[in-house]
Enzyme design. Sequence first.
Site, PDB file in Angstrom:
ATOM      1  N   PHE A 250     -11.778  -7.373  13.938  1.00 29.14           N
ATOM      2  CA  PHE A 250     -10.650  -7.777  13.098  1.00 29.14           C
ATOM      3  C   PHE A 250     -10.282  -6.678  12.110  1.00 29.14           C
ATOM      4  O   PHE A 250     -11.133  -6.154  11.400  1.00 29.14           O
ATOM      5  CB  PHE A 250     -11.008  -9.060  12.343  1.00 29.14           C
ATOM      6  CG  PHE A 250      -9.927  -9.545  11.421  1.00 29.14           C
ATOM      7  CD1 PHE A 250      -8.704  -9.983  11.916  1.00 29.14           C
ATOM      8  CD2 PHE A 250     -10.127  -9.567  10.047  1.00 29.14           C
ATOM      9  CE1 PHE A 250      -7.709 -10.424  11.070  1.00 29.14           C
ATOM     10  CE2 PHE A 250      -9.138 -10.015   9.186  1.00 29.14           C
ATOM     11  CZ  PHE A 250      -7.922 -10.448   9.706  1.00 29.14           C
ATOM     12  N   GLN A 251      -9.033  -6.321  12.079  1.00 24.49           N
ATOM     13  CA  GLN A 251      -8.459  -5.299  11.197  1.00 24.49           C
ATOM     14  C   GLN A 251      -9.143  -3.948  11.366  1.00 24.49           C
ATOM     15  O   GLN A 251      -9.278  -3.180  10.404  1.00 24.49           O
ATOM     16  CB  GLN A 251      -8.501  -5.747   9.730  1.00 24.49           C
ATOM     17  CG  GLN A 251      -7.543  -6.902   9.444  1.00 24.49           C
ATOM     18  CD  GLN A 251      -7.387  -7.204   7.972  1.00 24.49           C
ATOM     19  OE1 GLN A 251      -8.299  -6.962   7.180  1.00 24.49           O
ATOM     20  NE2 GLN A 251      -6.251  -7.767   7.593  1.00 24.49           N
TER      21      GLN A 251
ATOM     22  N   MET B 130      24.240   8.662   2.883  1.00 29.15           N
ATOM     23  CA  MET B 130      24.112   9.964   3.522  1.00 29.15           C
ATOM     24  C   MET B 130      24.354   9.860   5.025  1.00 29.15           C
ATOM     25  O   MET B 130      24.997  10.739   5.627  1.00 29.15           O
ATOM     26  CB  MET B 130      22.738  10.568   3.242  1.00 29.15           C
ATOM     27  CG  MET B 130      22.605  12.021   3.672  1.00 29.15           C
ATOM     28  SD  MET B 130      23.765  13.120   2.818  1.00 29.15           S
ATOM     29  CE  MET B 130      22.876  13.433   1.290  1.00 29.15           C
TER      30      MET B 130
ATOM     31  N   GLU C 234       0.817  -1.215   0.000  1.00 26.96           N
ATOM     32  CA  GLU C 234       0.000   0.000   0.000  1.00 26.96           C
ATOM     33  C   GLU C 234       0.854   1.270   0.000  1.00 26.96           C
ATOM     34  O   GLU C 234       0.447   2.291  -0.564  1.00 26.96           O
ATOM     35  CB  GLU C 234      -0.950  -0.001   1.203  1.00 26.96           C
ATOM     36  CG  GLU C 234      -2.027  -1.062   1.153  1.00 26.96           C
ATOM     37  CD  GLU C 234      -1.611  -2.411   1.730  1.00 26.96           C
ATOM     38  OE1 GLU C 234      -2.471  -3.303   1.841  1.00 26.96           O
ATOM     39  OE2 GLU C 234      -0.409  -2.571   2.075  1.00 26.96           O
TER      40      GLU C 234
ATOM     41  N   LYS D 264     -17.757  -0.896   5.741  1.00 23.31           N
ATOM     42  CA  LYS D 264     -18.173  -1.930   4.792  1.00 23.31           C
ATOM     43  C   LYS D 264     -19.679  -1.932   4.580  1.00 23.31           C
ATOM     44  O   LYS D 264     -20.159  -2.151   3.460  1.00 23.31           O
ATOM     45  CB  LYS D 264     -17.699  -3.299   5.287  1.00 23.31           C
ATOM     46  CG  LYS D 264     -17.718  -4.382   4.211  1.00 23.31           C
ATOM     47  CD  LYS D 264     -16.999  -5.631   4.672  1.00 23.31           C
ATOM     48  CE  LYS D 264     -16.909  -6.666   3.560  1.00 23.31           C
ATOM     49  NZ  LYS D 264     -16.185  -7.882   4.006  1.00 23.31           N
TER      50      LYS D 264
END
Length: 575
Positions: free
Chosen positions: A125-126, A482, A63, A175
């Site tokens: 969940f999630q 760096m 993502e 949802k």
Amino acid sequence: MTQMTAVAFKPSAEAAQSGARLLVSTLEQLGVEVVFGYPGGAIMPIYDALAGSKLQHYLCRHEQGAAFAADSYARVSGKVGVCMATSGPGATNLVTGIANAMLDSVPMVCITGNVAQGVMGTDSFQEVDILGVTLPLVKHSYLVRHAADIPAIIQEAFHIARSGRPGPVLIDLPKDVQFELTSEPRGLHLPNEIAVAEPSVIAEAEAAIRAARRPVLYVGGGAKISGAVEAVREFAALTGIPQVSTLNALGSIPTGQDNYLGMLGMHGTPAANEAVQGSDLLIVVGARFDDRATGKLAEFAPEAGVIHFDIDPSEIGKLRSVAVGVVGDLKPNLEALNQRLADGPAIEVSAWADQWRARSAETQVRYDAPGDKVYAPALLNELSRLAGPGFIAACDVGQHQMWVAQHCEFSRPEAHITSGGLGSMGFGLPAGIGAKLAEPDAVVVTITGDGGVMMNIQELATVNRFNIPLKILLLDNSRLGMVRQWQEFFFERNFSEVDLSDNPDFVKVAEAFGIEAFRIERRDQVTAGLERLLAAEGPILAHVIIDPAENVWPLVPPGKNNAQMMHAATAEGEL
């Protein structure tokens, strides 16, 4: 005063639609063509609705990669970038990309699925409160409660993302809202406000410019964002005032143009930094006085008054007091100033400009470093020249990022894409994907390092799946370069956790992903290697071995002003 133009929108007239279907159709009506994302449970209804739509979805392999690709797509195309992810880890994986867009003022709409409203707050969940997580990182955010609100929310989100100072907007869709049917979607009729400064303010700016004897034009990323590049170039041509730019403004004034002194700041050119430090007036266009540009702020351009053009009123006087603050859209405000300057007598700064043209010529970089190792600055300069005017550098973060800024030639600001404010490693590869999809005919080259490429190397699968003809130049010094450089000069050579000598064979890695790859190890291989890279019709990776001890010069040390630059000969001679 404000100019007003209407933004028309008509929701889909179909009978009953699900929230998911309505979201997809609304994106289509708004002209969205490309979406980056990754599916999951809480956003599955939207992915079901994507099938058969006009939207081209690019499945990234993380993502964060989707967010970075959407960011770069927006920077190059001038459109709003769109990315989407599921709830929980999908949403949290977008966060770095959202922060990147916020700090670089990139218009982006990020759509996340979430658990159904009935189980919100139950640690289901999630489930993650992504609105709370991203609150400091977005211009605005929405938790959609009803499907009928989707067209209005999406339209408003796009308006907010691209109006004023652009930035990311989050839309969180539970949802159950995605499944909900509605036959009465609501749209909006939003005004598009273009803020224009009062004529008296423009007159003040003109008077200050005419009174100055040592003025410098200081161009920031806002020039490109606001579509004011031509107005900036006209101002430069009208006045003959020396010009400098920030990292995110590179290309706003073409490299090599008369009176252009280069980038200012920590790794800026001596001429740019010295001219700014000695100026009596800074005309600042769309810049925010970032610490990497100013060095020690208390000693930055100590004798200079400031005219600050910016659309964000919070930036005016935030870090530096101003003589004239010109708030509003840069393009009409600069055009108004240019008209006044053109109608009056010529600005007389020729002696001042001559001084800095001479200094710029005197401090030009040499590319004839001794030895047979690949010299990264010379390679990058040659790359940009061979690539021609269609060149776009999608740059990662690290030493190579500064070498690109210093040594590549850019004819337009869209040609240089990098993570400026956030400085996020891993940006380069997905940014190259977004840039190439935004301008398919451009010569897009991801320029990355061995540290940065490993952070989103999975996006090679995206490049392969969609056969995106991206050119990848991977500079490998087997170090976090760096960090190593700073440890060398400011931490008594205590090289802690910067050794990447156990890197994989990047040629084999690319080939395992189905991408052509080859290696450049010596200077005499550079020209042929670059020609092979640029001539390839499909995706290709060039793995370039560079010296682990090479440093970026010049460098303004921490706590110093921009006139106190370290240079290679003096700094390395002290070790």
